[in-house]
Enzyme design. Sequence first.
Site, PDB file in Angstrom:
ATOM      1  N   ASN A 157     -17.327 -60.792 -64.562  1.00  0.00           N
ATOM      2  CA  ASN A 157     -16.164 -61.133 -65.156  1.00  0.00           C
ATOM      3  C   ASN A 157     -16.911 -61.154 -66.623  1.00  0.00           C
ATOM      4  O   ASN A 157     -15.783 -60.409 -67.107  1.00  0.00           O
ATOM      5  CB  ASN A 157     -14.931 -62.566 -65.045  1.00  0.00           C
ATOM      6  CG  ASN A 157     -13.980 -62.423 -64.406  1.00  0.00           C
ATOM      7  OD1 ASN A 157     -14.118 -61.071 -63.246  1.00  0.00           O
ATOM      8  ND2 ASN A 157     -13.107 -63.148 -64.007  1.00  0.00           N
ATOM      9  N   CYS A 169      -8.081 -64.845 -66.691  1.00  0.00           N
ATOM     10  CA  CYS A 169     -10.008 -65.291 -66.502  1.00  0.00           C
ATOM     11  C   CYS A 169     -10.809 -64.482 -67.615  1.00  0.00           C
ATOM     12  O   CYS A 169     -11.174 -65.811 -67.564  1.00  0.00           O
ATOM     13  CB  CYS A 169      -9.520 -63.980 -64.778  1.00  0.00           C
ATOM     14  SG  CYS A 169      -8.432 -64.927 -63.643  1.00  0.00           S
ATOM     15  N   THR A 214     -13.656 -69.794 -59.217  1.00  0.00           N
ATOM     16  CA  THR A 214     -13.857 -69.591 -59.972  1.00  0.00           C
ATOM     17  C   THR A 214     -14.760 -71.388 -61.151  1.00  0.00           C
ATOM     18  O   THR A 214     -13.958 -71.704 -61.339  1.00  0.00           O
ATOM     19  CB  THR A 214     -13.630 -68.396 -61.142  1.00  0.00           C
ATOM     20  OG1 THR A 214     -13.959 -67.418 -60.747  1.00  0.00           O
ATOM     21  CG2 THR A 214     -14.872 -68.625 -61.972  1.00  0.00           C
ATOM     22  N   LYS A 266     -19.588 -64.531 -59.291  1.00  0.00           N
ATOM     23  CA  LYS A 266     -18.656 -64.216 -59.982  1.00  0.00           C
ATOM     24  C   LYS A 266     -17.967 -63.706 -61.757  1.00  0.00           C
ATOM     25  O   LYS A 266     -17.548 -63.037 -62.191  1.00  0.00           O
ATOM     26  CB  LYS A 266     -16.721 -65.182 -59.343  1.00  0.00           C
ATOM     27  CG  LYS A 266     -15.955 -65.405 -60.147  1.00  0.00           C
ATOM     28  CD  LYS A 266     -14.653 -64.126 -59.867  1.00  0.00           C
ATOM     29  CE  LYS A 266     -13.651 -63.905 -60.521  1.00  0.00           C
ATOM     30  NZ  LYS A 266     -12.672 -64.798 -60.167  1.00  0.00           N
ATOM     31  N   LYS A 319       7.063 -75.206 -55.799  1.00  0.00           N
ATOM     32  CA  LYS A 319       6.140 -73.978 -56.051  1.00  0.00           C
ATOM     33  C   LYS A 319       6.119 -73.368 -54.196  1.00  0.00           C
ATOM     34  O   LYS A 319       6.423 -72.665 -53.545  1.00  0.00           O
ATOM     35  CB  LYS A 319       4.711 -74.003 -56.593  1.00  0.00           C
ATOM     36  CG  LYS A 319       4.650 -72.543 -56.829  1.00  0.00           C
ATOM     37  CD  LYS A 319       2.478 -72.813 -56.705  1.00  0.00           C
ATOM     38  CE  LYS A 319       2.422 -72.880 -58.144  1.00  0.00           C
ATOM     39  NZ  LYS A 319       1.238 -73.537 -58.421  1.00  0.00           N
ATOM     40  N   LEU A 363     -12.854 -48.777 -70.100  1.00  0.00           N
ATOM     41  CA  LEU A 363     -13.076 -48.155 -71.442  1.00  0.00           C
ATOM     42  C   LEU A 363     -11.543 -48.362 -71.847  1.00  0.00           C
ATOM     43  O   LEU A 363     -11.397 -47.828 -73.027  1.00  0.00           O
ATOM     44  CB  LEU A 363     -14.467 -47.384 -71.013  1.00  0.00           C
ATOM     45  CG  LEU A 363     -15.240 -47.591 -71.187  1.00  0.00           C
ATOM     46  CD1 LEU A 363     -16.366 -46.455 -71.163  1.00  0.00           C
ATOM     47  CD2 LEU A 363     -16.045 -48.916 -71.723  1.00  0.00           C
ATOM     48  N   THR A 417      -9.194 -73.021 -62.326  1.00  0.00           N
ATOM     49  CA  THR A 417     -10.175 -73.990 -63.037  1.00  0.00           C
ATOM     50  C   THR A 417     -10.631 -73.663 -64.287  1.00  0.00           C
ATOM     51  O   THR A 417     -10.613 -73.012 -65.715  1.00  0.00           O
ATOM     52  CB  THR A 417     -11.528 -73.372 -62.646  1.00  0.00           C
ATOM     53  OG1 THR A 417     -11.273 -72.089 -62.384  1.00  0.00           O
ATOM     54  CG2 THR A 417     -12.183 -74.103 -61.223  1.00  0.00           C
TER      55      THR A 417
END
Length: 458
Positions: free
Chosen positions: A233, A285, A141, A229, A55, A275, A105
Amino acid sequence: MTTSSLDAPDQPASGAPRQPLTISVTGCGYLGAVHAASMAALGHRVIGIDVDAGKIDSLRRGEPPFFEPGLAELLADNAATGRLTFTTDASAATEASVHFICVGTPQKRGENAADLRFVDAAVAGLLPYLKAGDLVVGKSTVPVGTAQRLAALVAEAEPRATLVWNPEFLREGKAVQDTLQPDRLVYGMPGDAAAARAAEGVLNAVYHQAIKAETPVVVTDYATAELVKVAANSFLATKISFINAMAELCEAAGADVTQLADAIGYDKRIGRQFLNAGLGFGGGCLPKDIRAFMARAGELGVDQALTFLKEVDAINMRRRVRMVDLAREELGGSIVGRRIAILGAAFKPDSDDIRDSPALNVAAQMSLQGAQVLVTDPRAIGNATEKWPDLKFVETVEEAAYGAELVLLLTEWAEYLALDPVALKQTVASARIIDGRNALDAKAWRAAGWTYRALGRR
Ligand code: UGA
């Protein structure tokens, strides 16, 4: 020169940092790579740190290890200024006074709870290099209570360093924009008033451009910042599952969920965003965050408060099964041996992220049930092939659709929305399409002679 965080640089009237900060960013994935490049774009000197040498090599070459619009340009521009560097050497953090923690996480295997091993490792890796006045800024998170625990570790290693929690709200596909022009900033501060005041000054200096643009800043405690957070979500996931529950009703009652969403969305208190009924939410997430939130609520003895999220999750997963059922219905009762084209593998457009992708879930279900499935995607085939070696992937829509008896649109890439139904009809064996994202122009497809079906519509 290293800037002590307790000597936060003053903000000149222009909003540009008078004295740019030196920042380390630990974790160079979707969040960290974008954050590092964006902080360099704000004029700071940034050192990106990650344990993954591949990376880091790719970031050094200015090639993002994943697809994110605008990131390659940002990496190139800032590498040229010398302000942005990447390394696997954690000791490079010594040069920085502000240290962002941007590692993932994920959900623990076989459990709902979040796996904090990367956060713990990132903080542990940083502790030996902390100096008096440094600021450690958590962006990952995390379950509520994590910052308090990590603050104790920081205090033990360097009592004159401070930890704050500053959750990130970026969306993949719009990550650069969300980082540079956030809707709001949330600063979760320690109880010590002097340390909190100094930390606020440093964070305002870091985010000088957003501060100048009068972005709302919520200055609060650790627990509230952590909860903001996951609450955000959870709200977004609930909104999506709400409209998908309405889609189930619409299907049963012969109504149209897209018109229903438009109509309720005109109410400013409700709003039309999030919506869009269809195959539901996926990605790295929303699904894992609502599950980790339920797990944490259980540990805190308030699991009842979040029982509704179980239903939000269930509605979401039901959409994937419903899509397979609808395909079976369209094909007269069986998908065994039938040629099905799937447009989309990424969990959403403008991303090559396939984590918990609803599209790949549907493709895998169908393949396991005996259908001959060909999947295509503009960006995610590399990742998808690696993760799902038993599925067949092709480069183009034409290859996927050639001889297909049914086409499924499962990720609403702009190029799929721009497909010409008249031309595509020449490629397929039967002109049948199911729009899993309620994103195509139904009239145009029907006018071209296609049988058009969608979730939540007549
Ligand atoms: C989400 C949040 O939107 C970000 O604010 C947050 O920072 C991020 O998670 C995170 O926790 O890091 P992201 O997962 O990138 O961002 O993607 P979203 O745009 O939220 O979409 C999530 C899923 O919901 C996608 O699969 C999308 O297709 C689906 N979706 C979205 C719908 O099914 N209907 C909608 O109306 C909107």
